[in-house]
Design a protein around this motif. Structure first.
Motif, PDB file in Angstrom:
ATOM      1  N   LEU A   1       0.823  -1.214   0.000  1.00 24.17           N
ATOM      2  CA  LEU A   1       0.000   0.000   0.000  1.00 24.17           C
ATOM      3  C   LEU A   1       0.854   1.259   0.000  1.00 24.17           C
ATOM      4  O   LEU A   1       0.492   2.263  -0.617  1.00 24.17           O
ATOM      5  CB  LEU A   1      -0.937  -0.004   1.211  1.00 24.17           C
ATOM      6  N   SER A   2       1.999   1.217   0.671  1.00 20.56           N
ATOM      7  CA  SER A   2       2.862   2.409   0.739  1.00 20.56           C
ATOM      8  C   SER A   2       3.737   2.579  -0.496  1.00 20.56           C
ATOM      9  O   SER A   2       4.325   3.642  -0.688  1.00 20.56           O
ATOM     10  CB  SER A   2       3.746   2.348   1.990  1.00 20.56           C
ATOM     11  N   GLY A   3       3.849   1.513  -1.316  1.00 23.92           N
ATOM     12  CA  GLY A   3       4.642   1.619  -2.536  1.00 23.92           C
ATOM     13  C   GLY A   3       6.105   1.286  -2.364  1.00 23.92           C
ATOM     14  O   GLY A   3       6.953   1.736  -3.147  1.00 23.92           O
ATOM     15  N   LYS A   4       6.440   0.465  -1.380  1.00 26.72           N
ATOM     16  CA  LYS A   4       7.835   0.125  -1.125  1.00 26.72           C
ATOM     17  C   LYS A   4       8.424  -0.671  -2.283  1.00 26.72           C
ATOM     18  O   LYS A   4       7.772  -1.532  -2.863  1.00 26.72           O
ATOM     19  CB  LYS A   4       7.944  -0.694   0.167  1.00 26.72           C
ATOM     20  N   ASP A   5       9.690  -0.372  -2.616  1.00 30.85           N
ATOM     21  CA  ASP A   5      10.382  -1.084  -3.691  1.00 30.85           C
ATOM     22  C   ASP A   5      10.498  -2.568  -3.372  1.00 30.85           C
ATOM     23  O   ASP A   5      10.605  -2.965  -2.202  1.00 30.85           O
ATOM     24  CB  ASP A   5      11.794  -0.520  -3.887  1.00 30.85           C
TER      25      ASP A   5
ATOM     26  N   PRO B   1       5.395   6.569  -4.276  1.00 21.80           N
ATOM     27  CA  PRO B   1       5.260   6.609  -2.817  1.00 21.80           C
ATOM     28  C   PRO B   1       5.034   8.003  -2.245  1.00 21.80           C
ATOM     29  O   PRO B   1       4.202   8.176  -1.347  1.00 21.80           O
ATOM     30  CB  PRO B   1       6.593   6.017  -2.330  1.00 21.80           C
ATOM     31  N   ASP B   2       5.756   9.021  -2.751  1.00 24.24           N
ATOM     32  CA  ASP B   2       5.567  10.368  -2.222  1.00 24.24           C
ATOM     33  C   ASP B   2       4.194  10.921  -2.578  1.00 24.24           C
ATOM     34  O   ASP B   2       3.594  11.674  -1.813  1.00 24.24           O
ATOM     35  CB  ASP B   2       6.679  11.306  -2.716  1.00 24.24           C
ATOM     36  N   GLU B   3       3.667  10.498  -3.743  1.00 25.13           N
ATOM     37  CA  GLU B   3       2.331  10.933  -4.134  1.00 25.13           C
ATOM     38  C   GLU B   3       1.261  10.255  -3.273  1.00 25.13           C
ATOM     39  O   GLU B   3       0.236  10.858  -2.961  1.00 25.13           O
ATOM     40  CB  GLU B   3       2.092  10.617  -5.615  1.00 25.13           C
ATOM     41  N   ARG B   4       1.524   9.026  -2.870  1.00 28.28           N
ATOM     42  CA  ARG B   4       0.594   8.332  -1.973  1.00 28.28           C
ATOM     43  C   ARG B   4       0.544   9.035  -0.619  1.00 28.28           C
ATOM     44  O   ARG B   4      -0.521   9.189  -0.022  1.00 28.28           O
ATOM     45  CB  ARG B   4       1.009   6.864  -1.805  1.00 28.28           C
TER      46      ARG B   4
ATOM     47  N   LEU C   1      -1.915   8.944   2.695  1.00 30.58           N
ATOM     48  CA  LEU C   1      -1.535   7.655   3.280  1.00 30.58           C
ATOM     49  C   LEU C   1      -0.321   7.825   4.183  1.00 30.58           C
ATOM     50  O   LEU C   1       0.650   8.486   3.812  1.00 30.58           O
ATOM     51  CB  LEU C   1      -1.196   6.659   2.168  1.00 30.58           C
ATOM     52  N   PHE C   2      -0.380   7.213   5.364  1.00 27.68           N
ATOM     53  CA  PHE C   2       0.747   7.261   6.304  1.00 27.68           C
ATOM     54  C   PHE C   2       1.025   5.860   6.809  1.00 27.68           C
ATOM     55  O   PHE C   2       0.104   5.124   7.176  1.00 27.68           O
ATOM     56  CB  PHE C   2       0.428   8.168   7.491  1.00 27.68           C
TER      57      PHE C   2
ATOM     58  N   PRO D   1      -2.866  12.421   8.236  1.00 22.96           N
ATOM     59  CA  PRO D   1      -3.252  11.629   7.058  1.00 22.96           C
ATOM     60  C   PRO D   1      -4.730  11.267   7.053  1.00 22.96           C
ATOM     61  O   PRO D   1      -5.397  11.293   8.081  1.00 22.96           O
ATOM     62  CB  PRO D   1      -2.395  10.367   7.210  1.00 22.96           C
ATOM     63  N   LYS D   2      -5.210  10.887   5.863  1.00 24.44           N
ATOM     64  CA  LYS D   2      -6.573  10.361   5.744  1.00 24.44           C
ATOM     65  C   LYS D   2      -6.626   8.922   6.245  1.00 24.44           C
ATOM     66  O   LYS D   2      -7.610   8.501   6.856  1.00 24.44           O
ATOM     67  CB  LYS D   2      -7.028  10.386   4.279  1.00 24.44           C
ATOM     68  N   LEU D   3      -5.550   8.157   5.938  1.00 24.63           N
ATOM     69  CA  LEU D   3      -5.487   6.753   6.323  1.00 24.63           C
ATOM     70  C   LEU D   3      -4.137   6.480   6.958  1.00 24.63           C
ATOM     71  O   LEU D   3      -3.092   6.695   6.338  1.00 24.63           O
ATOM     72  CB  LEU D   3      -5.668   5.839   5.109  1.00 24.63           C
ATOM     73  N   ALA D   4      -4.152   6.014   8.201  1.00 25.15           N
ATOM     74  CA  ALA D   4      -2.913   5.685   8.910  1.00 25.15           C
ATOM     75  C   ALA D   4      -2.819   4.172   9.056  1.00 25.15           C
ATOM     76  O   ALA D   4      -3.769   3.523   9.510  1.00 25.15           O
ATOM     77  CB  ALA D   4      -2.897   6.340  10.285  1.00 25.15           C
ATOM     78  N   ILE D   5      -1.677   3.625   8.662  1.00 29.18           N
ATOM     79  CA  ILE D   5      -1.405   2.196   8.815  1.00 29.18           C
ATOM     80  C   ILE D   5      -0.319   2.054   9.863  1.00 29.18           C
ATOM     81  O   ILE D   5       0.785   2.591   9.716  1.00 29.18           O
ATOM     82  CB  ILE D   5      -0.946   1.567   7.484  1.00 29.18           C
TER      83      ILE D   5
END
Length: 252
Positions: A49-53, A74-77, A82-83, A166-170
């Motif tokens: 979800l965070s876009g990690k490589d 990831p920076d756009e997410r 997203l956090f 953030p809107k969504l915190a994980i």
């Protein structure tokens, strides 16, 4: 509209499939707990979800507030709301914590077309939030996470969340490495950020964290997918019985 909608998400790491059709909907104001044994794919979901490589999405879709999350860098997410609070926050020698926080805040504000915070406004916000988390001001003068205890690292993560809103915190196993006092402080910080507009996903092995961050919905994760969903009482059942039955169910 749902805040987060995941449909049939599949993902692999080094050609090994980890996520096997994840379906999850998080509405604004909801706190979801994801519980499961080691290796079940919980942290993989957070990283995807965070876009990690290193994580390849091989199927499905993810939308955050109606936006195709998987199409964003990831920076756009992050700018989209997203956090991710890491299980093991990284040390960044040579980068002052205050510089890091201000750069992160203003970078996101710039991407959203908002004006950057002035130094006085930034300092005021940091001091207020740091006080709420019992963070020593001297700690913020040090490089990011360098020499921090486990509790300090997790409080620093919650501080970032409080500042970035953030809107969504994980929260990926926020309870890892914390004694009961540090856990309570971190959980209190998270609870202050609960709101009707914000969703949260709390990933954990243990029910003890959920005594402090009480979820609305609990999911059991096994072998790369959600195999059961219930209320907060499901976490108590897992604490008493373990995950063996669900491992067998997922393998069937």
């Amino acid at each position: 509209m749902s805040l987060l909608e995941i449909k049939n998400l599949e993902a692999s790491v080094e050609d090994r499939q980890i996520l096997r059709g994840v379906n999850l909907t998080v509405n604004p104001g909801e706190v979801h707990a994801i519980m499961g044994p080691n290796g079940s794919g919980k942290s993989t979901l957070a990283h995807v979800l965070s876009g990690k490589d290193g994580y390849e999405v091989t199927g499905g879709e993810v939308r955050l507030d109606g936006v195709d999350l998987l199409a964003l860098a990831p920076d756009e997410r992050a700018a989209a709301g997203l956090f991710l609070a890491f299980q093991y926050p990284m040390e960044i020698p040579g980068v002052a914590t205050m510089t890091f926080l201000r750069t992160a805040m203003n970078s996101q504000r710039k991407k959203r077309g908002e004006p950057e915070l002035s130094t006085p406004d930034f300092m005021k916000r940091v001091r207020e939030e740091a006080k709420n988390l019992s963070i020593d001001p001297e700690m913020l003068k040090r490089p990011v996470n360098v020499g921090f205890s486990g509790g300090e690292k997790k409080r620093a993560e919650v501080l970032q969340m409080a500042l970035l809103q953030p809107k969504l915190a994980i929260l990926d196993e926020t309870d890892s490495g914390l004694d009961i006092d540090a856990l309570k402080i971190a959980a209190e910080g998270v609870n202050r950020l609960r709101s009707p507009e914000r969703g949260m996903i709390v990933i954990t092995h243990y029910q003890r964290l959920l005594n402090h961050i009480v979820p609305d919905i609990v999911h059991v994760f096994s072998r790369g997918r959600i195999v059961r969903t219930g209320g907060k009482e499901l976490a108590l059942e897992l604490e008493a019985k373990g995950y063996a039955d669900y491992e067998q169910e997922a393998a069937a």
